[in-house]
Design a protein around this motif. Structure first.
Motif, PDB file in Angstrom:
ATOM      1  N   GLN A   1       0.809  -1.219   0.000  1.00  0.00           N
ATOM      2  CA  GLN A   1       0.000   0.000   0.000  1.00  0.00           C
ATOM      3  C   GLN A   1       0.845   1.274   0.000  1.00  0.00           C
ATOM      4  O   GLN A   1       0.300   2.371  -0.006  1.00  0.00           O
ATOM      5  CB  GLN A   1      -0.938   0.009   1.217  1.00  0.00           C
ATOM      6  CG  GLN A   1      -1.861  -1.196   1.292  1.00  0.00           C
ATOM      7  CD  GLN A   1      -2.733  -1.342   0.058  1.00  0.00           C
ATOM      8  OE1 GLN A   1      -3.300  -0.375  -0.427  1.00  0.00           O
ATOM      9  NE2 GLN A   1      -2.837  -2.563  -0.457  1.00  0.00           N
ATOM     10  N   LEU A   2       2.168   1.128   0.013  1.00  0.00           N
ATOM     11  CA  LEU A   2       3.045   2.297   0.119  1.00  0.00           C
ATOM     12  C   LEU A   2       3.529   2.783  -1.236  1.00  0.00           C
ATOM     13  O   LEU A   2       3.834   1.996  -2.126  1.00  0.00           O
ATOM     14  CB  LEU A   2       4.263   1.964   0.978  1.00  0.00           C
ATOM     15  CG  LEU A   2       4.005   1.600   2.439  1.00  0.00           C
ATOM     16  CD1 LEU A   2       5.320   1.283   3.127  1.00  0.00           C
ATOM     17  CD2 LEU A   2       3.279   2.721   3.152  1.00  0.00           C
ATOM     18  N   SER A   3       3.611   4.094  -1.365  1.00  0.00           N
ATOM     19  CA  SER A   3       4.247   4.740  -2.500  1.00  0.00           C
ATOM     20  C   SER A   3       5.065   5.884  -1.905  1.00  0.00           C
ATOM     21  O   SER A   3       4.501   6.907  -1.516  1.00  0.00           O
ATOM     22  CB  SER A   3       3.201   5.249  -3.494  1.00  0.00           C
ATOM     23  OG  SER A   3       3.851   5.845  -4.589  1.00  0.00           O
ATOM     24  N   TYR A   4       6.365   5.672  -1.834  1.00  0.00           N
ATOM     25  CA  TYR A   4       7.189   6.569  -1.048  1.00  0.00           C
ATOM     26  C   TYR A   4       8.616   6.579  -1.563  1.00  0.00           C
ATOM     27  O   TYR A   4       9.123   5.539  -1.990  1.00  0.00           O
ATOM     28  CB  TYR A   4       7.190   6.066   0.403  1.00  0.00           C
ATOM     29  CG  TYR A   4       7.192   7.166   1.419  1.00  0.00           C
ATOM     30  CD1 TYR A   4       6.006   7.715   1.880  1.00  0.00           C
ATOM     31  CD2 TYR A   4       8.383   7.664   1.913  1.00  0.00           C
ATOM     32  CE1 TYR A   4       6.017   8.729   2.812  1.00  0.00           C
ATOM     33  CE2 TYR A   4       8.386   8.673   2.847  1.00  0.00           C
ATOM     34  CZ  TYR A   4       7.204   9.205   3.294  1.00  0.00           C
ATOM     35  OH  TYR A   4       7.209  10.214   4.212  1.00  0.00           O
ATOM     36  N   VAL A   5       9.289   7.721  -1.488  1.00  0.00           N
ATOM     37  CA  VAL A   5      10.714   7.811  -1.787  1.00  0.00           C
ATOM     38  C   VAL A   5      11.424   8.359  -0.559  1.00  0.00           C
ATOM     39  O   VAL A   5      11.101   9.448  -0.078  1.00  0.00           O
ATOM     40  CB  VAL A   5      10.999   8.716  -3.009  1.00  0.00           C
ATOM     41  CG1 VAL A   5      12.505   8.889  -3.204  1.00  0.00           C
ATOM     42  CG2 VAL A   5      10.357   8.144  -4.260  1.00  0.00           C
ATOM     43  N   TYR A   6      12.358   7.554  -0.058  1.00  0.00           N
ATOM     44  CA  TYR A   6      13.225   7.980   1.037  1.00  0.00           C
ATOM     45  C   TYR A   6      14.568   8.366   0.427  1.00  0.00           C
ATOM     46  O   TYR A   6      15.100   7.649  -0.427  1.00  0.00           O
ATOM     47  CB  TYR A   6      13.476   6.839   2.023  1.00  0.00           C
ATOM     48  CG  TYR A   6      12.271   6.427   2.828  1.00  0.00           C
ATOM     49  CD1 TYR A   6      11.925   7.126   3.980  1.00  0.00           C
ATOM     50  CD2 TYR A   6      11.496   5.342   2.459  1.00  0.00           C
ATOM     51  CE1 TYR A   6      10.836   6.743   4.738  1.00  0.00           C
ATOM     52  CE2 TYR A   6      10.401   4.955   3.208  1.00  0.00           C
ATOM     53  CZ  TYR A   6      10.077   5.660   4.356  1.00  0.00           C
ATOM     54  OH  TYR A   6       8.995   5.277   5.096  1.00  0.00           O
TER      55      TYR A   6
ATOM     56  N   LEU B   1      15.698   5.332  -1.916  1.00  0.00           N
ATOM     57  CA  LEU B   1      14.972   4.068  -1.842  1.00  0.00           C
ATOM     58  C   LEU B   1      13.532   4.368  -2.228  1.00  0.00           C
ATOM     59  O   LEU B   1      12.864   5.164  -1.569  1.00  0.00           O
ATOM     60  CB  LEU B   1      15.033   3.498  -0.422  1.00  0.00           C
ATOM     61  CG  LEU B   1      14.364   2.151  -0.198  1.00  0.00           C
ATOM     62  CD1 LEU B   1      15.180   1.047  -0.861  1.00  0.00           C
ATOM     63  CD2 LEU B   1      14.235   1.874   1.293  1.00  0.00           C
ATOM     64  N   LYS B   2      13.084   3.751  -3.317  1.00  0.00           N
ATOM     65  CA  LYS B   2      11.731   3.995  -3.812  1.00  0.00           C
ATOM     66  C   LYS B   2      10.875   2.760  -3.554  1.00  0.00           C
ATOM     67  O   LYS B   2      11.189   1.665  -4.020  1.00  0.00           O
ATOM     68  CB  LYS B   2      11.753   4.306  -5.302  1.00  0.00           C
ATOM     69  CG  LYS B   2      10.375   4.596  -5.884  1.00  0.00           C
ATOM     70  CD  LYS B   2      10.489   4.914  -7.358  1.00  0.00           C
ATOM     71  CE  LYS B   2       9.146   5.259  -7.960  1.00  0.00           C
ATOM     72  NZ  LYS B   2       9.247   5.509  -9.400  1.00  0.00           N
TER      73      LYS B   2
ATOM     74  N   PRO C   1      11.983  13.110  -3.284  1.00  0.00           N
ATOM     75  CA  PRO C   1      11.819  12.433  -1.993  1.00  0.00           C
ATOM     76  C   PRO C   1      10.735  13.081  -1.135  1.00  0.00           C
ATOM     77  O   PRO C   1      10.510  14.290  -1.203  1.00  0.00           O
ATOM     78  CB  PRO C   1      13.187  12.602  -1.333  1.00  0.00           C
ATOM     79  CG  PRO C   1      13.708  13.878  -1.889  1.00  0.00           C
ATOM     80  CD  PRO C   1      13.185  13.941  -3.311  1.00  0.00           C
ATOM     81  N   ARG C   2      10.070  12.261  -0.349  1.00  0.00           N
ATOM     82  CA  ARG C   2       9.116  12.770   0.634  1.00  0.00           C
ATOM     83  C   ARG C   2       9.780  12.942   1.993  1.00  0.00           C
ATOM     84  O   ARG C   2       9.245  13.614   2.859  1.00  0.00           O
ATOM     85  CB  ARG C   2       7.925  11.830   0.758  1.00  0.00           C
ATOM     86  CG  ARG C   2       7.057  11.857  -0.492  1.00  0.00           C
ATOM     87  CD  ARG C   2       5.843  11.010  -0.395  1.00  0.00           C
ATOM     88  NE  ARG C   2       4.964  11.401   0.690  1.00  0.00           N
ATOM     89  CZ  ARG C   2       3.946  10.667   1.107  1.00  0.00           C
ATOM     90  NH1 ARG C   2       3.675   9.516   0.527  1.00  0.00           N
ATOM     91  NH2 ARG C   2       3.192  11.066   2.093  1.00  0.00           N
ATOM     92  N   LEU C   3      10.948  12.317   2.149  1.00  0.00           N
ATOM     93  CA  LEU C   3      11.676  12.387   3.409  1.00  0.00           C
ATOM     94  C   LEU C   3      13.159  12.221   3.120  1.00  0.00           C
ATOM     95  O   LEU C   3      13.543  11.357   2.332  1.00  0.00           O
ATOM     96  CB  LEU C   3      11.212  11.261   4.347  1.00  0.00           C
ATOM     97  CG  LEU C   3      11.933  11.168   5.687  1.00  0.00           C
ATOM     98  CD1 LEU C   3      11.511  12.323   6.590  1.00  0.00           C
ATOM     99  CD2 LEU C   3      11.632   9.846   6.354  1.00  0.00           C
ATOM    100  N   THR C   4      13.980  13.055   3.733  1.00  0.00           N
ATOM    101  CA  THR C   4      15.428  12.942   3.591  1.00  0.00           C
ATOM    102  C   THR C   4      16.032  12.732   4.973  1.00  0.00           C
ATOM    103  O   THR C   4      15.762  13.499   5.902  1.00  0.00           O
ATOM    104  CB  THR C   4      16.033  14.201   2.943  1.00  0.00           C
ATOM    105  OG1 THR C   4      15.451  14.376   1.647  1.00  0.00           O
ATOM    106  CG2 THR C   4      17.541  14.085   2.813  1.00  0.00           C
ATOM    107  N   LEU C   5      16.842  11.688   5.091  1.00  0.00           N
ATOM    108  CA  LEU C   5      17.565  11.400   6.319  1.00  0.00           C
ATOM    109  C   LEU C   5      19.037  11.695   6.066  1.00  0.00           C
ATOM    110  O   LEU C   5      19.606  11.224   5.076  1.00  0.00           O
ATOM    111  CB  LEU C   5      17.381   9.932   6.724  1.00  0.00           C
ATOM    112  CG  LEU C   5      15.948   9.470   6.923  1.00  0.00           C
ATOM    113  CD1 LEU C   5      15.901   7.980   7.200  1.00  0.00           C
ATOM    114  CD2 LEU C   5      15.303  10.235   8.061  1.00  0.00           C
ATOM    115  N   LYS C   6      19.632  12.479   6.956  1.00  0.00           N
ATOM    116  CA  LYS C   6      21.042  12.840   6.834  1.00  0.00           C
ATOM    117  C   LYS C   6      21.794  12.196   7.989  1.00  0.00           C
ATOM    118  O   LYS C   6      21.476  12.472   9.161  1.00  0.00           O
ATOM    119  CB  LYS C   6      21.208  14.362   6.875  1.00  0.00           C
ATOM    120  CG  LYS C   6      20.505  15.059   5.730  1.00  0.00           C
ATOM    121  CD  LYS C   6      20.619  16.561   5.829  1.00  0.00           C
ATOM    122  CE  LYS C   6      19.874  17.221   4.680  1.00  0.00           C
ATOM    123  NZ  LYS C   6      19.990  18.674   4.722  1.00  0.00           N
TER     124      LYS C   6
END
Length: 111
Positions: free
Chosen positions: A23-28, A42-43, A59-64
């Protein structure tokens, strides 16, 4: 090569068992520092997972974080809340989605 190997292992596990991500559609996006520094994405798109280097998708979220901390996070050996509080992890986007990523990672760990 630890970062690339980690992405390969994670995407293989997710694609083998797509039920938790159907159910997910997301780009990290991961902006990493250290010996394997760079931008990785990561898509997750309705049960299909791919990763890339560089910026290919929005991206919908960026982790640094450092490359070492990324590998620890992906292996569920790093508490993201503590890393965030210590300044080892920075989040651009909804912090709640960062926590959801950690929950997702936990579903794909070896028993």
């Amino acid at each position: 090569m630890a970062v690339q190997a980690t992405f390969e292992k994670l995407t293989a596990k997710m694609n083998t068992d797509p039920a938790p991500i159907e159910q997910l559609s997301y780009v990290y996006q991961f902006d990493l520092t250290g010996s394997e520094s760079g931008t990785y994405q990561l898509k997750i798109d309705h049960g299909e997972v791919t990763y890339t280097t560089g910026v290919k998708w929005e991206p919908r979220l960026t982790l640094k974080l450092s490359d070492d901390h990324f590998v620890q996070l992906a292996n569920d050996d790093l508490n993201p809340t503590m890393a965030y509080m210590k300044g080892q992890l920075k989040v651009d986007g909804d912090i709640g989605h960062a926590l959801k990523f950690h929950q997702l990672i936990k579903k794909y760990q070896d028993d």
